[in-house]
Design a protein around this motif. Structure first.
Motif, short mmCIF file in Angstrom:
data_model
loop_
_atom_site.label_atom_id
_atom_site.label_comp_id
_atom_site.label_asym_id
_atom_site.label_seq_id
_atom_site.Cartn_x
_atom_site.Cartn_y
_atom_site.Cartn_z
N LYS A 93 -3.89 3.86 -5.37
CA LYS A 93 -3.35 2.51 -5.39
C LYS A 93 -4.00 1.69 -4.27
O LYS A 93 -4.16 2.20 -3.17
CB LYS A 93 -1.85 2.59 -5.06
N ASP A 94 -4.36 0.48 -4.55
CA ASP A 94 -4.87 -0.46 -3.55
C ASP A 94 -6.25 -0.12 -3.01
O ASP A 94 -6.69 -0.68 -2.03
CB ASP A 94 -3.89 -0.60 -2.36
N LYS A 112 7.42 -1.34 7.80
CA LYS A 112 7.96 -0.02 8.13
C LYS A 112 9.27 -0.11 8.88
O LYS A 112 9.59 -1.14 9.48
CB LYS A 112 6.96 0.74 9.01
N LEU A 145 11.16 1.95 11.93
CA LEU A 145 10.97 2.95 12.98
C LEU A 145 12.30 3.23 13.65
O LEU A 145 13.06 2.30 13.93
CB LEU A 145 10.01 2.43 14.05
N PRO A 162 -6.61 0.86 2.24
CA PRO A 162 -5.76 0.23 3.25
C PRO A 162 -5.42 1.19 4.40
O PRO A 162 -5.35 2.40 4.21
CB PRO A 162 -4.49 -0.15 2.49
N VAL A 198 -10.39 -0.11 -3.62
CA VAL A 198 -11.44 -0.69 -4.48
C VAL A 198 -12.79 -0.13 -4.05
O VAL A 198 -12.97 0.22 -2.88
CB VAL A 198 -11.50 -2.24 -4.39
N LEU A 225 6.29 10.39 14.49
CA LEU A 225 5.12 9.90 15.24
C LEU A 225 5.46 10.09 16.70
O LEU A 225 6.32 9.39 17.21
CB LEU A 225 4.93 8.41 15.01
N ILE A 260 1.38 0.33 12.46
CA ILE A 260 2.78 0.36 12.92
C ILE A 260 2.76 0.11 14.42
O ILE A 260 2.31 0.95 15.20
CB ILE A 260 3.42 1.72 12.63
N LYS A 269 5.40 -3.37 2.40
CA LYS A 269 4.86 -2.24 3.16
C LYS A 269 5.36 -2.19 4.59
O LYS A 269 4.91 -1.34 5.37
CB LYS A 269 3.33 -2.31 3.16
N ARG A 298 8.44 10.21 8.64
CA ARG A 298 7.38 10.97 9.30
C ARG A 298 7.53 10.80 10.80
O ARG A 298 7.82 9.71 11.29
CB ARG A 298 6.04 10.40 8.82
N GLU A 330 -2.53 1.71 7.50
CA GLU A 330 -1.21 1.22 7.90
C GLU A 330 -1.20 0.89 9.39
O GLU A 330 -1.74 1.65 10.20
CB GLU A 330 -0.15 2.29 7.61
N PRO A 386 -7.58 -5.38 -9.22
CA PRO A 386 -8.00 -6.33 -8.20
C PRO A 386 -8.79 -7.47 -8.85
O PRO A 386 -9.41 -7.30 -9.90
CB PRO A 386 -8.93 -5.51 -7.30
N SER A 395 -11.50 -8.75 -8.18
CA SER A 395 -12.95 -8.57 -8.30
C SER A 395 -13.34 -7.92 -9.63
O SER A 395 -14.47 -8.09 -10.08
CB SER A 395 -13.46 -7.71 -7.14
N LYS A 401 -0.07 1.31 16.56
CA LYS A 401 -0.71 2.50 15.96
C LYS A 401 -1.36 2.18 14.62
O LYS A 401 -0.87 1.34 13.86
CB LYS A 401 0.35 3.60 15.75
N GLU A 458 0.94 -2.34 -11.74
CA GLU A 458 -0.24 -2.29 -10.88
C GLU A 458 -1.38 -3.08 -11.56
O GLU A 458 -1.99 -2.60 -12.51
CB GLU A 458 -0.59 -0.81 -10.72
N VAL A 476 -3.07 9.46 13.24
CA VAL A 476 -2.57 8.33 14.02
C VAL A 476 -3.55 8.00 15.14
O VAL A 476 -3.94 8.87 15.92
CB VAL A 476 -1.19 8.68 14.62
N LYS A 506 3.08 -7.14 -1.77
CA LYS A 506 2.80 -5.76 -1.36
C LYS A 506 2.86 -5.62 0.15
O LYS A 506 3.39 -4.64 0.68
CB LYS A 506 1.41 -5.35 -1.84
N LYS A 516 -1.18 11.47 7.57
CA LYS A 516 -1.99 10.36 8.09
C LYS A 516 -2.33 10.59 9.55
O LYS A 516 -1.48 10.98 10.34
CB LYS A 516 -1.23 9.05 7.91
N LEU A 569 -2.56 4.15 11.09
CA LEU A 569 -2.38 5.41 10.36
C LEU A 569 -3.44 5.50 9.27
O LEU A 569 -3.48 4.67 8.36
CB LEU A 569 -0.98 5.48 9.72
N TYR A 579 9.13 7.21 11.41
CA TYR A 579 8.96 5.97 10.65
C TYR A 579 8.99 6.29 9.17
O TYR A 579 8.74 7.41 8.74
CB TYR A 579 7.64 5.28 11.03
#
Lengths: 614, 653
Positions: free
Chosen positions: B502-503, A610, A612, B531, B505, A500, B535, A608, A498, B533, A518, A520, B538, A515, B649, A604, B647, B540, A505
């Motif tokens: 996903k992720d 990134k 760039l 969640p 709650v 930016l 970066i 996650k 994508r 993101e 959670p 909770s 930044k 998966e 920014v 996770k 997303k 997102l 990135y």
């Protein structure tokens, strides 16, 4: 006794009349379930009475009642009616409203039947009440009672009443239920259990079988006659009875004996002979299960498979046993509970706790397990449905024996993905995955038993990308006894990196970890039946002249639950990521779940990071 | 649809010119060729796991003690090319019972052929390996698994079915899930029953023959030969099912027969059906249709007593009565155009099939002075209606059309959760026939009710920047609301999971407004943590988390059949993102808009002091997209997946 039993029937019917009904938050609920097991003159009489309350239209699925039975134990005195919210009987079931059909089952054919009827009313809440009797002349089990109709449907009050003469000896196994009240009268023992269930158990990711959490009472006669006399005193005595049922069945017809021996001519290695005969079985028979007669514990003889070239797990195991016997090799008919989550056997409760039959072949220093219903399993492969559990070896000295657990290297998934990233943000991907364990089993099954088109559909769902065009795929099996296969796919991603402002990135491919809920909301413990072991190589070729601005940090995470390593290499316009994930098998109590989930969350976060570039 | 119609009758020569191509040679039953056994793949379809070598059927009429019976025979030979094809070696033969009359399946025979060292090995299907099952009140099956089947086997079986049901002359499916080299059906007609047929999925037959039998028969003094018709097809491709189609029935290559006229030996002719007006008249006189409604009308006063209908407009009356029937009577799931019970039983049991319920409503509406008619239709799973062919078998369901302020309102009272005037999806299938004795009228079943979802989203990023609180208010109408209501009421837990990516709650559990208040929008509100993101400097933020397509639902590259979305849907999103302190929205405002014949979508962002407003909407304009439009539709889906997962920014100051 029969008179007393009739009288009881009447009193229950009267006791069913209520006066006030209040709906709860559930669509429907079992208000009351009373079951009686009465042993009279060595016969078993079962009476079941159920009141289901329908609280709204969505609860009406339960107005369709299905009662299953075998024709040797017909359902008699079926009575059913509807009560409105004032407790008045609105309507009684007429016998012409009952339909008798063959029971729906996964079997090719079974001579089980279902009585079906439906009772509906239009003012909620209302109650469906039904009661019926069944008589068993022969039985090896009195009953396996669990008053839960559906996990999302509570049972407010359930009662089991078991009466038997003092001379009639039984073994009882119970869980999640209080001790029974017991009294004797005139040589008759009356035992009563009470149970309830509040409808709050739900399947969760890698939870143990939900049966563990439900009230249950199993009652087995110590002495019984079922086909032949048997005893539930020890595993040896139970096995002896099963052994009598299979006695003499493992004989091949003369015509086939020679033909089979011809297949293994000049081969001396015992394991090689077993392998060839297993292939012979896989290539010449198929799995078709036909259940006729009670219980389904006596297999068809080897000659039946010889004639039709098909059979169920019992018949095919007997046939395989006969093939081995013909070649002078001993093997054991073995009972096991096949399931993705291993279920504990109640070891001090010898009884029929199994749902499947395989064959154990003892070779020097090693035992081989043969799954005889699969036309594609590698030789001597203990699948995820069989591994890591107790099984009962049948002979005159039957005993429980452990099928060993699958090790990490046996369930490993090795994946390599090469991405060619474009300056407009799209990417071409070459993906090669070498799969073993559960995913190997799935793809191996599809490769053999599904059409090309079904395979294609499955792969489209399986590939972990949101929007892509699949250009080419291939499932490669290197040999019929290989315990892994390769899935090869070539695809293009319409959107990958994508933009930016003036840089691009993207995230790298996350690990394919299930998966989990959670912390909770998780209610049940975790049970990982085998390790989860993922080894990934991700190679990203960025466009020519790209300058990498930021890349993931190499790191390694450890906990009591597993390991995670991430290594990142940069070379020119290429980023290479090596990743290992290992989750240990075993149980994690629900109190500890928060730590387990925290470990997964840390993975996770690492996944996650990134990349760039400019 | 390609269809042709021919009336088969011995008294008229058939007016149909068909090229009679060479018929494939069929081996005798019990014989097999080396060539068939050594065949390794099928040259016209290398993916085929099995191929039908020949499938030969016939129907003829037998005089049994002065009563005719139809005899259907079938002989099928299949080559198993791969283990996956062994599924076709398990065979099921359905047969039916009705009004104490029963079809009979008999003379089942079968052989499996294999090639081994000693040559051709033939294994016979044993009689004791043939089973019978009762599936429902009217349906039975005979089933068997062919013996000794392996990769490379040729299997062959034949059976006969004797049937008293002249209305159901056995149809013939040339096509199945595997390809066929040759498929042929012969009907031997007699002068007393006249049938029409429709060929679907092909323009013409490869083989067509019409001859008279060499012998003659005699019935009540009438001497006649059989009039023999043979229909054949060569090289029929496999039917491969696809997602999002109405029904397999609409696409399969097959031959359907319909009884047209009964010629009695005394000279009287009974037109079973010839025109729609005749069909309508017959229905109105039918005890389970028109007479049932008359029965309701006779009791209407009693039923209607207590309902507040006085001085109400037709629209109000229709609404009150529909609500009354929906809340007091339950659909038993059975689709029918004929009632299954007496009015008295229906009122007592409070449950019935679609005709019991809707004809009941229709009669009540009529009695209360609302102009209305029953409307016959074919449900989606039953297949498309062919308006050119007046056969009642094409129509399997009945609803009500009420004329209110000169407009037709379609009502199906079986679906208690659909608001007044909204048909359940099963009914939305082209056109329906108004049962009005004065005229033939077809009404479109497409409804114009807007099926909409409007999502209002408010997002607050937390102080650490790694997650955000989103507050959602969703409002749905039309079919969308109906789908959600059904889902919510049957499984509240699963419904709750639907809105979490996903992720994510829930911070505040889901709450539902108007779950059963069907005339109002179905609304959902919740708060969730999602969640964000990070970066570099930044943040997102995903504006529509959990509310839009995460993946393109159209995955396959090519399509043979139309994509049926059932109803057009419009989705609209309004999102406000609070810009956290110390951040700014640094992007240019985005403004995308696409509008064409297939879809419309737009997406825009706008900075408003300390907030970013994100607006988006998409709308699938058609309920049905043709195969030729598939690729464009798929790429529009792809754009929608990309844009609506865009997303926002925010950059650190």
């Amino acid at each position: 006794m029969v008179l007393a039993y009739r009288l009881w029937f009447v009193t229950v019917a009267v006791a069913f009349s209520f006066s006030e009904i209040v709906a709860s938050g559930f669509n429907s609920e079992v208000v009351k379930n009373v079951t009686r097991f009465d042993i009279v003159n060595d016969k078993l009489f079962i009476t079941d009475s159920v009141i289901i309350q329908i609280n709204n239209r969505s609860g009406e699925v339960f107005t369709n009642v299905n009662l299953s039975y075998h024709k040797s134990n017909p359902i008699t005195q079926l009575d059913a009616w509807i009560e409105d919210h004032n407790g008045y009987i609105v309507r009684r079931l007429k016998s012409k409203d009952i339909i008798d059909v063959n029971a729906v089952s996964s079997s090719f054919y079974a001579d089980d039947f279902t009585k079906k009827f439906s009772l509906k009313h239009n003012e909620y809440p209302y109650r469906i009440c039904y009661t019926y009797n069944q008589t068993f002349r022969q039985f090896f089990s009195v009953g396996d009672w669990c008053p839960v109709f559906r996990l999302d449907m509570p049972t407010r009050a359930a009662k089991l009443i078991f009466t038997h003469p003092e001379t009639f000896q039984v073994n009882i196994n119970q869980k999640n239920i209080g001790q029974p009240t017991i009294y004797s009268h005139d040589g008759i023992v009356v035992m009563t259990w009470n149970a309830s269930y509040n409808g709050d158990i739900q399947e969760e990711v890698f939870c143990p079988s939900t049966d563990y959490f439900l009230p249950q009472v199993c009652i087995e006669p110590i002495h019984f006659i079922y086909n032949v006399p048997g005893k539930n005193i020890s595993w040896q005595s139970f096995g002896e009875w099963q052994n009598k049922l299979i006695e003499g069945l493992d004989i091949l017809p003369e015509s086939e004996k020679q033909a089979v021996l011809f297949q293994i001519l000049n081969i001396n290695d015992k394991k090689e002979i077993v392998r060839l005969l297993y292939h012979y079985l896989q290539d010449n028979t198929r799995y078709i299960d036909v259940y006729i007669g009670t219980g389904g514990l006596k297999p068809y003889p080897a000659s039946y498979v010889s004639q039709h070239h098909y059979g169920d797990c019992k018949a095919l195991s007997i046939y395989m046993k006969a093939l081995l016997k013909n070649a002078g090799i001993d093997s054991y008919y073995t009972l096991v509970y096949a399931s993705s989550q291993p279920r504990d056997i109640f070891e001090d409760f010898p009884s029929q706790q199994f749902n499947h039959v395989i064959l154990a072949v003892p070779l020097e220093g090693d035992t081989i397990w043969l799954e005889n219903t699969s036309n594609c399993n590698p030789f001597a492969y203990t699948s995820t449905f069989l591994q890591n559990r107790e099984a009962l070896l049948i002979d005159s000295f039957s005993k429980l024996i452990k099928i060993p657990p699958l090790q990490a290297y046996e369930v490993m998934e090795v994946q390599k993905m090469v991405f060619e990233v474009d300056y407009n943000g799209s990417a071409n991907v070459q993906s090669n995955a070498v799969l073993s364990g559960r995913r190997f089993e799935t793809f191996n099954y599809l490769l053999t038993n599904a059409s090309k088109e079904e395979q294609n559909k499955y792969i489209l769902e399986f590939l972990p990308f949101a929007d892509f065009d699949l250009e080419e795929w291939n499932i490669i099996k290197y040999g019929r006894d290989q315990r892994s296969l390769e899935l090869e796919a070539k695809l293009s991603l319409n959107q990958f990196a994508r933009k930016l402002s003036d840089e691009f990135y993207f995230s790298f491919q996350p690990a394919l970890i299930p998966e989990f809920e959670p912390a909770s909301i998780r209610r049940l413990p975790v049970q990982l039946p085998y390790p989860i072991f993922l080894t990934d190589t991700l190679i990203y070729h960025l466009p020519k002249g790209a300058i990498i601005q930021s890349k993931p940090l190499s790191q390694s995470l450890n906990s009591n639950y597993g390991e995670y390593q991430l290594q990142v290499f940069e070379s020119g316009e290429t980023i290479t990521i090596l990743r290992n994930v290992l989750l240990y098998p075993g149980s994690i109590p629900v109190e500890e779940y928060v730590h387990f989930f925290d470990f997964l969350s840390r993975i996770k976060i690492a996944d996650k990071q990134k990349i760039l570039f400019k | 649809m390609n269809s042709i119609k021919v009336i088969l009758s011995v008294w008229f020569e058939v007016l149909l010119a068909v090229s009679v191509s060479a018929q494939t040679k069929i081996e005798e039953f019990g014989m097999v060729t080396e060539e068939q056994l050594s065949m390794k793949s099928y040259n016209l379809d290398d993916q085929a796991e099995a191929v039908v070598i020949s499938d030969i059927g016939s129907t003829s009429f037998y005089d049994m003690n002065n009563e005719f019976r139809m005899l259907f025979t079938r002989t099928t030979r299949i080559k198993i090319l791969a283990k996956a094809g062994m599924a076709f070696a398990s065979v099921e033969i359905p047969f039916y019972t009705e009004n104490n009359e029963l079809e009979k399946v008999f003379d089942i025979e079968g052989f499996t052929y294999n090639l081994d060292q000693e040559g051709v090995k033939r294994t016979k299907l044993q009689n004791n390996a043939i089973y019978e099952e009762r599936i429902s009140e009217n349906l039975f099956i005979k089933k068997f698994a062919m013996p000794d089947v392996k990769e490379g086997s040729v299997i062959e079986f034949k059976y006969k079915v004797m049937s008293p049901f002249f209305f159901n002359l056995h149809d013939w499916e040339f096509q199945s899930e595997i390809p066929a080299i040759y498929s042929e059906y012969t009907v031997k007609m007699i002068p007393f029953y006249e049938y029409s047929y429709i060929l679907q999925g092909a323009k013409k037959f490869d083989v067509f023959k019409n001859t008279h039998s060499s012998f003659t028969r005699n019935f009540n003094g009438i001497e006649y030969p059989d009039n023999v018709f043979t229909f054949g097809m060569n090289n029929i491709p496999a039917f491969r099912d696809e997602e999002y189609i109405t029904s397999r029935n609409d696409y399969l290559m097959k031959l359907d027969f319909q009884l047209a006229v009964i010629h009695h030996s005394n000279g009287a002719n009974i037109d079973v059906i010839s025109t729609w007006p005749l069909l309508i008249n017959e229905l109105l006189k039918h005890s389970d249709f028109g007479l049932y409604m008359k029965g309701v009308e006779r009791n209407a006063e009693e039923i209607l007593a207590g309902l507040p209908l006085e001085s109400k407009s037709p629209d109000e009356k229709a609404r009150i009565l529909t609500a009354y029937v929906k809340s007091n009577f339950n659909w038993n799931g059975s689709k029918s155009k004929f009632c299954s019970q007496s009015v008295k039983d229906f009122i007592k049991k409070k449950t019935g099939n679609s005709a019991d319920i809707n004809l009941f409503l229709c009669a009540l509406l009529k009695s209360s002075g609302v102009q209305c008619y029953p409307l016959l239709l074919s449900t989606r799973d039953h297949g498309k209606v062919v308006i050119d062919y007046p056969f009642q078998q094409f129509l399997n369901y009945v609803i009500v059309t009420a004329i209110i302020d000169n407009t037709s309102v379609l009502i199906d009272a079986t679906e208690s959760l659909s608001p007044f005037g909204l048909l359940p999806a099963r009914c939305i299938n082209e056109k329906g026939l108004v049962v009005n004795k004065d005229k033939v009228e077809w009404l479109s079943l497409k409804d114009d009710a807007p099926s909409e979802e409007i999502d209002s989203i408010y997002i607050e990023v937390n102080t650490t920047g790694d997650s955000a609180l989103i507050k959602v208010n969703m409002q749905t109408t039309g079919h969308r609301a109906l789908d959600y209501r059904r889902f919510y009421l049957t499984d509240k837990d699963d419904f709750g999971k639907r809105f979490l990516n996903k992720d994510m709650v829930y911070a505040d559990p889901i709450s539902v407004i108007n779950p059963t208040n069907i005339e109002n929008p179905f609304m959902v509100t919740y708060e969730a943590i999602t969640p964000v993101e990070i970066i570099g400097n930044k943040l997102l933020v995903l504006p529509f988390a959990g509310l839009t397509f995460e993946e393109n639902p159209l995955k396959v590259g090519f399509r043979n059949y139309p994509v049926d979305m059932i109803y057009p849907l419009t989705k609209t999103f309004y999102c406000i993102i609070e810009i956290p302190k110390g951040y700014k929205f640094a992007e240019q405002n985005k403004n995308i808009a696409v509008d064409n014949a297939l879809v419309r979508f737009s997406f825009s962002t706008e900075m408003l002091s300390d907030k970013v407003c994100v607006k988006g909407d998409y709308s699938f304009k058609k309920a049905v997209y043709l195969p030729g439009e598939y690729y464009t539709l798929k790429s529009h889906f792809s754009e929608i997946v990309e844009i609506f997962n865009y997303k926002i920014v925010l950059v650190k100051l």
